[in-house]
Write a protein that holds these residues in place. Structure first.
Motif, PDB file in Angstrom:
ATOM      1  N   ARG A   1      33.564   6.047 -70.298  1.00  0.00           N
ATOM      2  CA  ARG A   1      32.697   5.216 -69.464  1.00  0.00           C
ATOM      3  C   ARG A   1      33.515   4.270 -68.605  1.00  0.00           C
ATOM      4  NH1 ARG A   1      30.229   2.035 -73.424  1.00  0.00           N
ATOM      5  NH2 ARG A   1      31.811   0.499 -72.913  1.00  0.00           N
TER       6      ARG A   1
ATOM      7  N   GLU B   1      32.345   6.806 -80.735  1.00  0.00           N
ATOM      8  CA  GLU B   1      31.833   5.794 -79.798  1.00  0.00           C
ATOM      9  C   GLU B   1      32.969   5.244 -78.934  1.00  0.00           C
ATOM     10  OE1 GLU B   1      30.772   5.618 -83.044  1.00  0.00           O
ATOM     11  OE2 GLU B   1      28.692   4.907 -83.114  1.00  0.00           O
TER      12      GLU B   1
ATOM     13  N   GLU C   1      35.689   6.828 -78.013  1.00  0.00           N
ATOM     14  CA  GLU C   1      36.013   7.828 -76.982  1.00  0.00           C
ATOM     15  C   GLU C   1      34.996   7.774 -75.842  1.00  0.00           C
ATOM     16  OE1 GLU C   1      38.561   9.722 -76.238  1.00  0.00           O
ATOM     17  OE2 GLU C   1      39.605   8.790 -77.932  1.00  0.00           O
ATOM     18  N   THR C   2      33.719   7.675 -76.189  1.00  0.00           N
ATOM     19  CA  THR C   2      32.679   7.570 -75.163  1.00  0.00           C
ATOM     20  C   THR C   2      32.934   6.348 -74.296  1.00  0.00           C
ATOM     21  OG1 THR C   2      31.256   8.201 -76.991  1.00  0.00           O
ATOM     22  CG2 THR C   2      30.187   7.789 -74.859  1.00  0.00           C
TER      23      THR C   2
END
Lengths: 235, 587, 298
Positions: free
Chosen positions: A118, A111, A113-114
């Motif tokens: 973003r 999460e 890394e996401t």
């Protein structure tokens, strides 16, 4: 997302906030404006529980905040970007982004890394400067980093204290636009700003503070129209 | 004459009387002996209190200076047979030199490094005293050091007491003056913000090293008196416990309070006498006292008494002063500011590339540009905080590029800071007064302070008038931290005006202010301009800039991309693109 | 001086220097996070040395001794933070910014006194940790090197490496930097500020503990040995510049080696020269050999 009921607060014997009530529901952007010394910064610090309220009730996400320390509130999604951005100058842009995120329960490595991807997409300049030390960024880049760093924590309520301070008009625009689209995406935002007209331009609702009290509240659109009235409170 | 002054003068007179009478009043010679120890110990503690309490520098090596004074006078008097006056003078000179040498570290560092350096210094002196037996006698010591008796052996202790206690009284008066005068205020400023101190024209290194050396001399004087009192010195007297004892006395009395050392020393001596029989618990008792005092009564005994007496120090009298005439902004002397080809590189990154501009007296020039364009760097280089990599800065035709920040400030080049630099330990009024040059010579100032008549009255009036000009009249006696951000900015502006600038550099004067507050500042800037002051302003608020600027330079990535009249700048396509964000794009 | 001598001195210097580095790391990390540190760091080392001496003489195996010392020192570090550091926040700045110098020094005096009462004032010798006798030697060609010294170097460097991993690779390392910059802002990012401050003092104390454990076989242990180590750890931290954790390592080794050689050439005052050199260095390069200037007035 957050509700304040008749909140008063101060330092020692000096009372700074008197009987403040306001609410920020999810998906709304609420601006607080007012003269210097009106108590806007203290308002945000009180919501974060850095300053303990002396009276009244603050409820965040259905839970009273009274007993929670600031860092617990932050981990629970009440994220406050303080005045002056407070980027850690000795850590890289990437590490700055990680400080908060790594402390939120339930955010795994994937999460995070996401989240990084973003935020780098939101402010591409940060992507380019990932490994630069926070202290070597310009004021505008620092403010973007401060917003991204807060968003990395998956906030439910985002509070910003004068994001425009010391920034060029162009950067202010970029940041305010980002805030507007975040609110449109469902985030609750509480914005404290000196630049009243800009703050009201992007807000759904506005509150004007004077000497620790909320003196005018209403839809931002109405407040924009009564500019002279508002100016009289800013002096 | 204020109540404080009267109290002080009565105190001096009573002390003098006590000193004269004590030897004849004392029931036995032991009390005179104790009085002697008290006198010279208090002298060392006063020195430490000035250093720690006023200038904020830490020393863990004052025992070293004490030892140097002691050995110097002892060795010269015994081995070379010099007369006492001469050996004492030599001892003072030597501690002064040692103070200056150790102060070399204080020059460039503070806090932690200085504490470490002085700790190491004290340690080195102790080791030398122990091991350099040929000179110091080591632990066996030096014997038969002559006493101060003016040839009358029987009266020796009395004479010595009079000398030591008389010196103590003088030191105390000197310390009171330091605490009560502009000098003390300046030391506080240096303690809190070096950048501020330079900006008001103080030569920070000189002040630092000076106060450190002076404090060392106090300790040296105490050591000299000790040598001639005891007649015997050995290296055992100078371990770290001596320094800690002096620190304890300073802390117990109350750091940063001129009367603290007198009380603290009395308590220390009482303790030493009491715990003599419990010597195996000595360190524990000392340690516990340090902890207890610092944690329970950090303001020390003087502060505790004040608190118990419920007395708050306030200069309330000023609040009711009669209405004063509005402040007339005066420029010291009209000077133009010319900057030629200024460049600045940080570690290979160039923050400024050959930027030039020139501003005539009575003109307002604005420097605008995106964040990170080099505006703050420009101000810092012009003010002298940073050295330029290339280029020249001319003030009224005089090349000031090689001058330090405080020297430029004395020539009338005055600035405000974007990151506020205010002195938190003193009120708003004193912050403004720090910008002023003393009007009285040192002799007049001391005399006025001593009698309490009109001490700094003129400066005070002027500072109040300036505060009213910027709209801070009601806040004169607040501490800066109690003011809102925008008001603190105004304190900086008031301080800058008090410096009577020729050239004024304003770094984001209206950031954090709302439009109406910004208009008020614009009004003040216009009056500065009318007074013939040259103004350079860095600001993002375009309404403000367009309202006051005669000419504008636009910086981008360290280059001046445009310069000219406001109307032309507003229409310049390059400026619109780089700065005003007409073509919206993400940074 | 023969080549053999020179090499032996070099190894001894590195061993002592490694211990100085460990002790100095404790100063560094506490200062980094809180701008305060333990002025009794050397006395904490002394306590660590006495604890390991006592346990080793009681026949406890060395690895267990190290664990026990670490645990005891962690508690001591926590106590120090509670007694000498945290209460100062309440007292405000009435004592100037440096009250912590005196409160931590006060704690050191108390510890010194306690050790004196328990173990006596006279110097004691710790048994060797890693080998049968203090003078066990390995031969590398002509050169004889003490096993103890080699082992000490090894353990010290393991500890240094662990420290770096902690500081640069973990989320606690980032928390320390965040708290160092602005505690309130760090709290707003979810950092437990009080916890972090306790953590650094516990770590600092544990580092002093390891140093005390390792130093036993090299020097005689006595209650007043702490001051010298505090001063030397400071000197090392100053050479490195308090802001640079890698400079600290270089500074420690440099100081240890310089001291080994200067003691060889002047047995009376040899230990003073490196200290005086550091003082002179400070006067001319106040941020040390490896520090960076962090003045910022934007």
């Amino acid at each position: 997302m957050i509700t304040l009921e008749n909140v008063s607060a101060g330092f020692g014997v000096v009372q700074v906030l008197h009987d403040v009530s306001l609410a920020v529901p999810a998906g709304r952007l609420v601006s607080v404006i007012g003269a210097n010394g009106a108590g806007k910064t203290t308002l945000l610090r009180t919501i974060s529980n850095v300053v303990r309220p002396s009276a009244g009730r603050i409820v965040f996400d259905g839970t009273p905040t009274m007993a929670s320390e600031p860092h617990r509130l932050a981990r629970a999604g009440l994220v406050h970007v303080p005045q002056g951005r407070q980027i850690v100058p000795t850590l890289s842009v990437r590490d700055n982004l990680l400080i908060g995120a790594q402390r939120v329960a339930g955010l795994g490595a994937a999460e995070i890394e996401t989240g990084l991807a973003r935020e780098f997409a939101r402010f591409p300049v940060l992507d380019k400067r990932q490994d630069i030390l926070g202290g070597n960024l310009s004021g505008g880049e620092q403010q973007m980093l401060a917003v991204s760093r807060a968003l990395m924590m998956r906030p439910k309520l985002l509070m910003l204290d004068e994001p425009s301070l010391g920034l060029a008009p162009q950067v202010v625009r970029t940041i305010l636009d980002a805030l507007r689209s975040l609110a449109d995406g469902g985030l609750a935002i509480l914005l404290v700003e000196q630049l009243a007209h800009l703050a009201l331009e992007i807000a759904d609702e506005g509150h004007v503070m004077q000497r620790g009290r909320v003196v005018i509240s209403g839809p931002a659109e109405d407040l924009r129209k009564s500019r002279s009235l508002i100016d009289s409170y800013l002096g | 004459m204020s109540a404080d002054t009267r109290l002080r003068l009565v105190g001096y007179a009573a002390a003098a009387l006590l000193i004269v009478l004590l030897p004849s009043l004392a029931p036995n010679p032991f009390y005179v002996h104790l009085g002697q120890i008290y006198a010279y110990t208090a002298i060392a503690v006063i020195g430490l209190n000035i250093l720690l309490g006023l200038s904020g520098q830490m020393s863990l090596g004052h025992g070293g200076f004490y030892a140097i004074g002691c050995y110097a006078t002892a060795i010269l008097a015994t081995t070379l047979g010099w007369p006492i006056g001469l050996t004492a003078l030599a001892g003072l000179l030597l501690t002064l030199l040692a103070g200056l040498a150790v102060g070399m570290v204080a020059l460039r560092t503070r806090g932690l490094y200085l504490a470490m350096a002085t700790l190491a210094f004290g340690f080195i002196v102790e080791i030398l005293a122990q091991r350099w037996v040929g000179l110091t006698g080591g632990t066996m010591g030096l014997m038969a050091i002559p006493q101060i008796d003016f040839g009358n052996f029987a009266m020796g202790p009395t004479y010595f007491f009079w000398v030591a206690a008389g010196l103590l009284l003088l030191c105390q008066i000197g310390s009171d003056y330091l605490f009560g005068s502009a000098t003390g205020r300046r030391l506080r400023a240096i303690k809190e913000s070096e950048a501020f101190a330079q900006t008001v024209g103080l030569n920070v290194p000189a002040w630092r090293i000076g106060i450190f050396a002076a404090s060392a001399v106090f300790a040296g004087l105490a050591g000299i008196l000790f040598a001639h009192q005891s007649g015997f010195v050995s290296s055992d007297a100078f371990n770290i416990r001596l320094t800690i004892g002096l620190l304890i006395a300073a802390v117990i009395g109350g750091l940063g309070n001129s009367w603290g050392p007198l009380l603290g020393t009395a308590v220390l001596l009482g303790l030493t006498e009491t715990i003599a029989s419990l010597h195996q618990y000595g360190p524990m008792i000392y340690g516990s006292i340090l902890l207890a005092v610092l944690l329970l009564v950090p303001e020390g005994l003087v502060g505790l008494f004040r608190r118990l007496a419920g007395k708050r120090r306030q200069d309330a009298a000023v609040e009711t002063a009669p209405a004063r005439p509005a402040y007339e902004i005066e420029s010291a002397q009209p000077r133009d500011l010319v900057v030629e080809g200024l460049s600045k590189n940080y570690a290979g990154v160039s923050a400024l590339t050959t930027v030039s501009l020139s501003i005539a007296p009575g003109q307002v020039h604005a420097l605008i540009g995106p964040n990170g364009a080099g505006k703050s760097t420009f101000i810092n280089v012009v003010a002298g905080l940073y050295r330029p990599s290339a280029g020249r800065i001319l003030l009224g035709g005089e090349d000031v590029t090689a001058l330090a920040a405080h020297q430029r400030a004395r020539l009338g080049l005055v600035r405000t800071f974007q990151n506020l630099q205010l002195i938190g330990g003193v009120d708003v009024l004193a912050n403004v007064m720090l910008g002023m040059r003393a009007r009285d010579g040192i002799v007049t100032d001391v005399a006025r302070w001593f009698t309490g008549r009109g001490h700094e009255a003129g400066e005070r009036e002027e500072a109040l008038a300036i505060l009213e000009l910027v709209g801070l009249g009601p806040y004169a006696h607040h501490l800066p931290k109690d003011l809102a951000y925008g008001h603190r900015k105004l304190v900086e502006l008031a301080r800058a005006i008090a410096q009577r600038p020729s050239v004024l550099l304003l770094d984001e004067p209206v950031a954090g202010l709302n439009p109406l507050e910004a208009q008020a500042i614009a009004g003040i800037v216009r009056r500065l301009k009318e007074a013939g002051i040259t103004v350079l302003v860095v600001e993002h608020n375009m309404d403000f800039v367009m309202g006051i600027a005669d000419t504008i330079t636009v910086l981008d990535f360290g280059h001046a991309i445009a310069a000219g009249l406001p109307a032309a700048i507003q229409a310049d396509p390059a400026v619109l693109r780089a700065y005003l964000g007409q073509e919206t794009q993400a940074a | 001086m023969s080549f053999t001598n020179a090499l032996q001195l070099l190894i001894s210097g590195i061993a002592v220097g490694a211990i100085y580095t460990l002790t100095a790391k404790g100063l560094f990390i506490a200062h980094l996070a809180t701008h305060r540190l333990n002025f009794g760091q050397g006395d904490f080392l002394m306590v660590g040395a006495y604890l390991s001496l006592g346990l080793l003489l009681a026949g406890v195996p060395a690895p267990l001794v190290l664990l026990a010392v670490l645990a005891a020192m962690a508690i001591l570090g926590w106590g120090l933070e509670r007694v000498a550091i945290r209460p100062l926040d309440r007292a405000g700045d009435q004592t100037g910014g440096y009250a912590w110098v005196l409160t931590t020094a006060g704690c050191a005096l108390i510890l010194q006194n306690v050790v004196e009462l328990v173990w006596g004032k006279s110097a004691q010798y710790a048994p060797p940790i890693f080998s049968a006798t203090r003078n066990n030697v390995v031969r590398i060609g002509e050169v004889g090197i003490f096993v103890e010294e080699l082992a000490i170097i090894l353990v010290a460097f393991l500890a240094v490496t662990a420290f770096y991993v902690f500081l640069f690779r973990t989320r606690w390392g980032k928390a320390i930097y965040a708290v160092a910059f602005n505690p309130e802002a760090a709290a707003l990012l979810g950092v437990n500020v009080k916890g972090t401050v306790i953590l650094v003092f516990v770590l600092a104390s544990m580092l002093a503990g390891i140093s005390g454990f390792l130093v036993g076989p090299l020097v005689s242990v006595q209650p007043h040995m702490g001051l010298v180590f505090t001063i030397k750890a400071f000197a090392v931290a100053s050479i490195g510049g308090f802001s640079n954790p890698l400079g600290l390592l270089a500074g420690g080794l440099l100081f240890g080696i310089a001291e080994a050689y200067s003691n060889y050439f002047d047995s009376a005052f040899g230990d003073l020269y490196p200290l005086i050199a550091v003082l002179i260095l400070l006067a001319f390069r106040p941020t040390g050999l490896f520090g960076t200037r962090a003045a910022d007035v934007r």
